[in-house]
Design a protein around this motif. Structure first.
Motif, short mmCIF file in Angstrom:
data_model
loop_
_atom_site.label_atom_id
_atom_site.label_comp_id
_atom_site.label_asym_id
_atom_site.label_seq_id
_atom_site.Cartn_x
_atom_site.Cartn_y
_atom_site.Cartn_z
N PRO A 185 58.18 36.15 30.75
CA PRO A 185 56.74 36.26 30.95
C PRO A 185 56.24 35.17 31.88
CG PRO A 185 57.20 35.29 28.82
CD PRO A 185 58.52 35.71 29.38
N SER A 186 55.19 35.46 32.60
CA SER A 186 54.54 34.48 33.46
C SER A 186 53.06 34.82 33.54
CB SER A 186 55.16 34.48 34.86
OG SER A 186 54.96 35.73 35.48
N PHE A 187 52.27 33.89 34.03
CA PHE A 187 50.84 34.11 34.13
C PHE A 187 50.36 33.64 35.49
CE2 PHE A 187 46.33 33.05 33.14
CZ PHE A 187 45.95 34.29 32.64
N ARG A 188 49.65 34.53 36.19
CA ARG A 188 49.15 34.22 37.53
C ARG A 188 47.62 34.08 37.47
NH1 ARG A 188 51.13 39.62 39.90
NH2 ARG A 188 50.34 40.10 37.81
N LEU A 189 47.16 32.91 37.85
CA LEU A 189 45.72 32.61 37.80
C LEU A 189 45.19 32.43 39.21
CD1 LEU A 189 43.21 31.91 36.03
CD2 LEU A 189 43.90 29.50 36.29
N ALA A 190 44.29 33.31 39.62
CA ALA A 190 43.62 33.16 40.91
C ALA A 190 42.43 32.21 40.75
CB ALA A 190 43.16 34.53 41.42
N VAL B 240 46.95 30.72 42.25
CA VAL B 240 46.82 31.46 43.50
C VAL B 240 45.42 31.25 44.04
CG1 VAL B 240 47.04 33.70 44.63
CG2 VAL B 240 48.43 33.19 42.60
N GLN B 241 45.27 30.47 45.12
CA GLN B 241 43.95 30.28 45.71
C GLN B 241 43.63 31.46 46.62
OE1 GLN B 241 43.30 26.79 48.17
NE2 GLN B 241 41.12 26.79 47.67
N VAL B 242 42.43 32.02 46.44
CA VAL B 242 42.00 33.18 47.22
C VAL B 242 40.57 32.95 47.71
CG1 VAL B 242 43.49 34.77 45.95
CG2 VAL B 242 41.15 34.39 45.16
N PRO B 243 40.20 33.52 48.85
CA PRO B 243 38.80 33.44 49.29
C PRO B 243 37.88 34.10 48.27
CG PRO B 243 40.23 34.16 51.08
CD PRO B 243 41.06 34.20 49.84
N ALA B 244 36.69 33.57 48.11
CA ALA B 244 35.76 34.08 47.10
C ALA B 244 35.51 35.58 47.28
CB ALA B 244 34.45 33.31 47.16
N ALA B 245 35.41 36.02 48.53
CA ALA B 245 35.11 37.42 48.78
C ALA B 245 36.27 38.35 48.43
CB ALA B 245 34.74 37.62 50.25
N VAL C 103 41.90 41.04 44.51
CA VAL C 103 43.17 40.50 44.05
C VAL C 103 43.40 40.83 42.58
CG1 VAL C 103 44.36 38.32 43.53
CG2 VAL C 103 43.31 38.66 45.78
N LEU C 104 42.35 40.72 41.77
CA LEU C 104 42.46 41.05 40.35
C LEU C 104 42.57 42.55 40.14
CD1 LEU C 104 39.80 38.58 38.89
CD2 LEU C 104 42.29 38.37 38.76
N ARG C 105 41.85 43.31 40.93
CA ARG C 105 41.82 44.76 40.76
C ARG C 105 43.19 45.39 41.00
NH1 ARG C 105 37.29 48.07 40.68
NH2 ARG C 105 36.01 46.32 41.43
N VAL C 106 43.91 44.88 41.99
CA VAL C 106 45.22 45.47 42.34
C VAL C 106 46.36 44.81 41.58
CG1 VAL C 106 44.39 46.13 44.62
CG2 VAL C 106 45.58 43.94 44.34
N GLY C 107 46.06 43.86 40.71
CA GLY C 107 47.09 43.26 39.87
C GLY C 107 47.89 42.15 40.49
#
Length: 266
Positions: free
Chosen positions: A8-13, A39-44, A49-53
């Motif tokens: 198991p692992s956990f990915r946090l944007a 995982v750093q992502v642009p705010a927009a 990123v969350l929607r597509v998993g």
């Protein structure tokens, strides 16, 4: 479960300006066997990123689509206007939007505020990013209103900022797809809400609670075991004490016995 059962692992944007370090530290202490990937992502782009998993949960800026995402608001940031260090605004401790009415204010394409256009004079263009807008601020072309965390993140020695007391504010939340509320998501919810190990929901709470129950049981058994082993002795002691008190009462060990038996004259 997120990921495979075996590993198991956990990915946090997280979006710019948000610092997940304190929560990541608690995660690694409580779940050392479950890697946490930041995982750093642009705010927009955070919602997509969350929607597509591509991440299991994210520290994002509100608003989010509540028909698809769950969200737990964490805090709301103060808003500031970024200006050159020699700008007249630096003479004030704080300003209002009215104070900026005659200033050119940039509205970058990644602006996190939910407004159609900032107040003040419109800029000649919309910079692509907040860092691009800050380059223009440093060139004395205009000013920029941002959450305070972004002003700190993109700090420059030739720029400073002042609070804008009536500007829109940006709120940060923990968000994840509602249909993907896994055990690991519940674990992270417990961390950001400040729950202790014993009160955290999900998998991590079960083992400590079970250990506590066993410890209480063991302590209770330890108190009962000596009584069991020395039951004969304890019974004898218990029966002897009432007997001795009765004997004293009969033989003059107490005041009632003295009144009931006269003294022998010599």
């Amino acid at each position: 479960m997120t990921g495979s059962e075996e590993s198991p692992s956990f990915r946090l944007a997280y979006v710019p300006g948000v610092t997940p370090a304190k929560w990541a530290k608690v995660w690694r202490e409580r779940l050392p066997g479950v890697p946490l990937t930041l995982v750093q992502v642009p705010a927009a782009e955070a919602s997509e990123v969350l929607r597509v998993g591509e991440a299991d949960a994210g520290l994002v800026r509100l608003p989010v689509d509540r028909s698809f995402f769950s969200a737990i608001p964490l805090y709301t940031e103060a808003s500031v206007v970024v200006v050159p260090k020699d700008h007249v605004i630096t003479a004030a401790d704080e300003v209002t939007l009215a104070d900026l009415a005659d200033e050119v204010l940039f509205h970058p394409l990644d602006d996190v505020f939910d407004w159609d256009a900032p107040p003040g004079e419109p800029a000649f263009e919309r910079p692509a990013t907040t860092p691009d807008a800050l380059e223009l601020v440093a060139a004395n072309v205009g000013l920029l209103v941002v959450p305070q965390s972004l002003a700190r993140l993109y700090h420059r020695r030739d720029l400073t900022y002042r609070p804008v007391v009536d500007a829109p504010q940006s709120s940060v939340a923990l968000s994840w797809p509602e249909e993907a509320t896994t055990d690991l998501v519940e674990d992270f919810i417990g961390i950001v809400r400040g729950r202790t190990v014993n009160s955290t929901r999900g998998r991590t709470a079960a083992q400590p609670e079970a250990d506590d129950q066993r410890k209480r049981s063991d302590r209770g058994g330890a108190r009962q075991t000596p009584a069991g082993k020395g039951q004969g002795k304890s019974s004898a002691t218990s029966s002897a004490k009432p007997g001795s008190r009765t004997a004293r009462a009969r033989t003059g060990g107490g005041k009632p016995a003295k009144r009931g038996k006269p003294r022998r004259r010599s």
